[in-house]
Design a protein around this motif. Structure first.
Motif, PDB file in Angstrom:
ATOM      1  N   GLU A  34       0.853  -1.205   0.000  1.00 15.74           N
ATOM      2  CA  GLU A  34       0.000   0.000   0.000  1.00 15.74           C
ATOM      3  C   GLU A  34       0.883   1.246   0.000  1.00 15.74           C
ATOM      4  O   GLU A  34       1.974   1.229   0.548  1.00 15.74           O
ATOM      5  N   PHE A  35       0.368   2.287  -0.641  1.00 15.20           N
ATOM      6  CA  PHE A  35       1.074   3.571  -0.641  1.00 15.20           C
ATOM      7  C   PHE A  35       0.104   4.662  -0.191  1.00 15.20           C
ATOM      8  O   PHE A  35      -0.075   5.680  -0.858  1.00 15.20           O
ATOM      9  N   LEU A  36      -0.564   4.408   0.927  1.00 11.90           N
ATOM     10  CA  LEU A  36      -1.611   5.317   1.396  1.00 11.90           C
ATOM     11  C   LEU A  36      -1.054   6.281   2.435  1.00 11.90           C
ATOM     12  O   LEU A  36      -0.510   5.838   3.441  1.00 11.90           O
ATOM     13  N   ARG A  37      -1.221   7.570   2.175  1.00  7.62           N
ATOM     14  CA  ARG A  37      -0.841   8.554   3.200  1.00  7.62           C
ATOM     15  C   ARG A  37      -2.010   8.737   4.150  1.00  7.62           C
ATOM     16  O   ARG A  37      -3.143   8.938   3.698  1.00  7.62           O
ATOM     17  N   GLU A  38      -1.751   8.718   5.435  1.00  8.02           N
ATOM     18  CA  GLU A  38      -2.829   8.996   6.378  1.00  8.02           C
ATOM     19  C   GLU A  38      -3.349  10.405   6.099  1.00  8.02           C
ATOM     20  O   GLU A  38      -2.592  11.295   5.756  1.00  8.02           O
TER      21      GLU A  38
ATOM     22  N   LYS B 167       8.253  -1.403  -1.736  1.00  7.40           N
ATOM     23  CA  LYS B 167       7.583  -0.682  -0.644  1.00  7.40           C
ATOM     24  C   LYS B 167       8.603  -0.022   0.283  1.00  7.40           C
ATOM     25  O   LYS B 167       8.507   1.161   0.618  1.00  7.40           O
TER      26      LYS B 167
ATOM     27  N   ASN C  82       9.425   4.154   0.754  1.00  9.32           N
ATOM     28  CA  ASN C  82       9.362   4.882   2.018  1.00  9.32           C
ATOM     29  C   ASN C  82      10.737   5.397   2.431  1.00  9.32           C
ATOM     30  O   ASN C  82      10.865   6.513   2.949  1.00  9.32           O
TER      31      ASN C  82
ATOM     32  N   ILE D 119      13.033  13.956   2.710  1.00 12.00           N
ATOM     33  CA  ILE D 119      12.662  14.895   3.787  1.00 12.00           C
ATOM     34  C   ILE D 119      13.901  15.239   4.610  1.00 12.00           C
ATOM     35  O   ILE D 119      14.126  16.410   4.957  1.00 12.00           O
TER      36      ILE D 119
ATOM     37  N   PHE E 212       7.409  16.331  -1.062  1.00 12.30           N
ATOM     38  CA  PHE E 212       8.215  15.837   0.066  1.00 12.30           C
ATOM     39  C   PHE E 212       9.508  16.614   0.243  1.00 12.30           C
ATOM     40  O   PHE E 212      10.554  16.069   0.574  1.00 12.30           O
ATOM     41  N   LEU E 213       9.410  17.915   0.003  1.00 12.32           N
ATOM     42  CA  LEU E 213      10.539  18.803   0.268  1.00 12.32           C
ATOM     43  C   LEU E 213      10.126  19.889   1.263  1.00 12.32           C
ATOM     44  O   LEU E 213      10.657  20.992   1.219  1.00 12.32           O
ATOM     45  N   ASN E 214       9.174  19.570   2.119  1.00 13.57           N
ATOM     46  CA  ASN E 214       8.810  20.531   3.171  1.00 13.57           C
ATOM     47  C   ASN E 214       9.673  20.262   4.395  1.00 13.57           C
ATOM     48  O   ASN E 214       9.556  19.206   5.015  1.00 13.57           O
TER      49      ASN E 214
ATOM     50  N   GLY F 199       7.798  11.522  11.100  1.00 11.55           N
ATOM     51  CA  GLY F 199       7.296  10.592  12.113  1.00 11.55           C
ATOM     52  C   GLY F 199       6.242   9.709  11.476  1.00 11.55           C
ATOM     53  O   GLY F 199       6.232   9.547  10.257  1.00 11.55           O
TER      54      GLY F 199
ATOM     55  N   CYS G  96       4.837   4.695   9.574  1.00 11.75           N
ATOM     56  CA  CYS G  96       5.540   3.986   8.499  1.00 11.75           C
ATOM     57  C   CYS G  96       7.016   4.341   8.379  1.00 11.75           C
ATOM     58  O   CYS G  96       7.869   3.459   8.474  1.00 11.75           O
TER      59      CYS G  96
ATOM     60  N   PHE H  50       1.369  13.253  14.239  1.00  9.14           N
ATOM     61  CA  PHE H  50       2.573  13.314  13.391  1.00  9.14           C
ATOM     62  C   PHE H  50       2.349  14.105  12.115  1.00  9.14           C
ATOM     63  O   PHE H  50       3.289  14.546  11.475  1.00  9.14           O
ATOM     64  N   LYS H  51       1.087  14.296  11.748  1.00  9.71           N
ATOM     65  CA  LYS H  51       0.733  15.126  10.595  1.00  9.71           C
ATOM     66  C   LYS H  51      -0.727  15.521  10.752  1.00  9.71           C
ATOM     67  O   LYS H  51      -1.435  14.959  11.604  1.00  9.71           O
TER      68      LYS H  51
ATOM     69  N   ARG I 294       6.688  24.253  11.174  1.00  9.38           N
ATOM     70  CA  ARG I 294       6.141  23.791   9.888  1.00  9.38           C
ATOM     71  C   ARG I 294       6.098  24.912   8.850  1.00  9.38           C
ATOM     72  O   ARG I 294       5.466  24.761   7.799  1.00  9.38           O
TER      73      ARG I 294
HETATM   74  N1  UPG Z   1       6.900  15.055   6.069  1.00 11.19           N
HETATM   75  C1  UPG Z   1       7.755  16.151   6.116  1.00 11.19           C
HETATM   76  N2  UPG Z   1       7.958  16.866   4.968  1.00 11.19           N
HETATM   77  C2  UPG Z   1       7.354  16.545   3.786  1.00 11.19           C
HETATM   78  C3  UPG Z   1       6.474  15.450   3.748  1.00 11.19           C
HETATM   79  C4  UPG Z   1       6.265  14.713   4.908  1.00 11.19           C
HETATM   80  O1  UPG Z   1       8.328  16.478   7.159  1.00 11.19           O
HETATM   81  O2  UPG Z   1       7.619  17.231   2.789  1.00 11.19           O
HETATM   82  C5  UPG Z   1       6.687  14.243   7.281  1.00 11.19           C
HETATM   83  C6  UPG Z   1       5.277  14.331   7.831  1.00 11.19           C
HETATM   84  O3  UPG Z   1       5.125  15.464   8.647  1.00 11.19           O
HETATM   85  C7  UPG Z   1       5.192  13.024   8.595  1.00 11.19           C
HETATM   86  C8  UPG Z   1       6.014  12.052   7.754  1.00 11.19           C
HETATM   87  O4  UPG Z   1       6.850  12.870   6.954  1.00 11.19           O
HETATM   88  O5  UPG Z   1       5.775  13.145   9.866  1.00 11.19           O
HETATM   89  C9  UPG Z   1       5.188  11.114   6.911  1.00 11.19           C
HETATM   90  O6  UPG Z   1       4.260  11.844   6.131  1.00 11.19           O
HETATM   91  P1  UPG Z   1       3.353  11.175   4.984  1.00 11.19           P
HETATM   92  O7  UPG Z   1       4.200  10.400   4.067  1.00 11.19           O
HETATM   93  O8  UPG Z   1       2.513  12.225   4.395  1.00 11.19           O
HETATM   94  O9  UPG Z   1       2.407  10.229   5.846  1.00 11.19           O
HETATM   95  P2  UPG Z   1       2.200   8.675   6.042  1.00 11.19           P
HETATM   96  O10 UPG Z   1       0.763   8.499   6.291  1.00 11.19           O
HETATM   97  O11 UPG Z   1       3.192   8.187   7.060  1.00 11.19           O
HETATM   98  O12 UPG Z   1       2.504   7.966   4.613  1.00 11.19           O
HETATM   99  C10 UPG Z   1       3.729   7.321   4.286  1.00 11.19           C
HETATM  100  C11 UPG Z   1       3.856   7.270   2.769  1.00 11.19           C
HETATM  101  C12 UPG Z   1       2.782   6.380   2.181  1.00 11.19           C
HETATM  102  C13 UPG Z   1       2.865   5.002   2.824  1.00 11.19           C
HETATM  103  C14 UPG Z   1       2.716   5.148   4.329  1.00 11.19           C
HETATM  104  C15 UPG Z   1       2.823   3.805   5.061  1.00 11.19           C
HETATM  105  O13 UPG Z   1       3.760   8.588   2.234  1.00 11.19           O
HETATM  106  O14 UPG Z   1       2.964   6.248   0.772  1.00 11.19           O
HETATM  107  O15 UPG Z   1       1.867   4.129   2.345  1.00 11.19           O
HETATM  108  O16 UPG Z   1       3.770   6.013   4.814  1.00 11.19           O
HETATM  109  O17 UPG Z   1       3.902   3.044   4.596  1.00 11.19           O
END
Ligand code: UPG
Length: 435
Positions: free
Chosen positions: A151-155, A207, A211, A218, A252-254, A260, A263, A324-325, A414
């Motif tokens: 899966e590639f699901l962002r919360e 996978k 990640n 990041i 993903f350049l924030n 956190g 995943c 975490f987000k 942020r």
């Molecule tokens: N984050 C940053 N800067 C960015 C993007 C993200 O600091 O530019 C941080 C964000 O704040 C968080 C973490 O990175 O703490 C993860 O963020 P994000 O990837 O949006 O959330 P997740 O829900 O953990 O999703 C990731 C993958 C997704 C995968 C999942 C579980 O993006 O594709 O399915 O982890 O494996």
């Protein structure tokens, strides 16, 4: 198609509901009676935008079921998904596969007719082979194929990610299984989503590689942010300037307080362990893990620095956002779990507000007082820290905020606000990678 989904955690529930919405008949199975009871009543155990409506609609229309007793659903299924947790194993950092193997044992005794067994859980390379061996041992004659389908699901954006993914990865050499997987994802062919068919081990590695790459990206921009602060450059412009290069990409350049979540921290560590085990160490990822861990701790120092003191005894710090987000109530590996205790160790009293995460966070963050709103968290504080970029923190009434704070210090981890605007409003303002 008939689908059985083992595990109603984040991934199982979202995937189950989305497959039902694609028109399949899905039974979600879980061993936790209270979870199943809640789901049957229409209560969703996690906060994920849109999931409650999606579940309710598909239950109402007779395509989505929840049960403690999955035997019949597994027997009837064309595809059985394993979507159970793979947490970090205590002691050695490897992924704990006990839930995956328990699911394989359960499936083994039940499958009837050709069945595709799909690992949706994030599992180390070779786990599919093990799942196959477990089933084969119990049922030497069974007709089945074990497929990896990560899966590639962002919360917070999981339904969108499921229904409009950049790609679907399917790891199997079995042609019958490929056909079943193609049917399951058929609605995605409308928007021409690529399905990457590959070997099972390759799919399992994709996978982790995805990640780890994102975590590294990041971490790269976070280090650039630190450098920007030293040399008087602006990290957001650096991100824009490099991100427009299609070879790099803008996402993903924030820069922030460190990644956190459920995943990245666990998967980067697990990949490091697998790579070491196979004698091909991933030094970039080892360093990424180290840099990110140190960064979270360094954020507490950054707050103290902005307040102009190392001694925080008697000081109160307001915190906006602890998950975490945004758009989730998930606290797993949230940077707040490192940063807030570090502030407390330095002597500070912490008062926080989070729109969805407070309940979960309250028993993970001892001594932190949770407030009812953003302004309540600011009231009487010697500094306000923006830790999670929930939308509602993007347009705060700055004059009101200033009047509520004891000292007008804002530490924006942020980069939600513009430095010039904050200075104009009379704040002492610190952010990430911007002077
Ligand atoms: N984050 C940053 N800067 C960015 C993007 C993200 O600091 O530019 C941080 C964000 O704040 C968080 C973490 O990175 O703490 C993860 O963020 P994000 O990837 O949006 O959330 P997740 O829900 O953990 O999703 C990731 C993958 C997704 C995968 C999942 C579980 O993006 O594709 O399915 O982890 O494996």
């Amino acid at each position: 198609m008939r689908v059985a989904m083992i595990g109603t955690g984040y991934v199982g529930l979202v995937s189950g509901a989305c497959f039902a919405d694609f028109g399949h008949v899905v039974t979600c199975i879980d061993k936790d009676p209270s979870k199943i009871e809640r789901l049957e009543r229409g209560e969703i155990p996690i906060f994920e935008p849109g999931l409650d409506d999606l579940v309710a609609r598909n239950v109402r229309e007779g395509r989505l079921f929840f049960t403690l007793e999955g035997a019949q659903a597994i027997k009837d299924a064309d595809a059985v998904f394993i979507a159970v947790g793979t947490p970090t194993r205590r002691g050695d950092g490897h992924a704990d596969l006990s839930y995956v193997y328990a699911a394989a044992e359960e499936i083994a005794g039940l499958i009837d007719g050709f069945t595709v067994v799909v690992t949706k859980s994030t599992v180390p390379v070779g786990t599919g082979d093990e799942v196959e061996a477990i089933i084969r041992k119990v049922r030497p004659d069974a007709q089945f194929a074990v497929v990896s389908n990560p899966e590639f699901l962002r919360e917070g954006a999981a339904i969108e990610d499921f229904k409009r993914p950049d790609r679907v990865v399917v790891g199997t050499d079995d042609e019958r299984a490929q056909a079943v997987m193609r049917d399951l994802y058929r609605p995605l062919s409308l928007n021409e989503t690529p399905i990457v068919f590959t070997g099972r081990r390759t799919s399992e590695l994709i996978k982790y590689a995805a990640n780890a790459f994102l975590a590294m990206k990041i971490t790269f921009i976070n280090e650039m942010a630190d450098l920007c602060e030293k040399v008087g450059a602006d990290v957001q412009s650096v991100a824009k300037g490099i991100g427009l290069d299609k070879r790099i990409g803008a996402k993903f350049l924030n820069a922030g307080p460190g990644y956190g979540g459920s995943c990245f921290p666990k998967d980067t560590i697990a990949l490091v362990k697998t790579a070491q085990q196979y004698g091909a160490p991933t030094r970039l990822i080892e360093t990424t893990v180290e840099v990110n861990t140190a960064r979270k701790k360094a954020m507490a120092e950054k707050v103290a620095e902005a307040m102009g003191t190392r001694e925080l005894t008697g000081k109160t710090i307001g915190v906006l956002g602890v998950t975490f987000k945004p758009n989730t109530d998930d606290m797993r590996d949230a940077p707040s779990l490192d940063i807030l205790p570090a502030l407390q160790t330095m002597g500070a009293k912490v008062q926080a507000f989070d729109p969805e995460g407070a309940k979960e966070a309250a028993h993970m963050l001892a001594g932190v007082e949770f407030k009812a709103g953003a302004y309540d968290a600011a009231e009487g504080a010697d500094a306000l820290v923006i830790l999670t970029e929930w939308d509602q923190f993007r347009a705060l009434d700055l004059d009101r905020l200033k009047s509520l704070l004891k000292a007008p210090v804002v530490v924006d981890l942020r980069n939600v606000y513009k430095p010039a605007e904050m200075v104009r409003h009379g704040f002492t303002y610190a952010s990430i990678g911007r002077s």
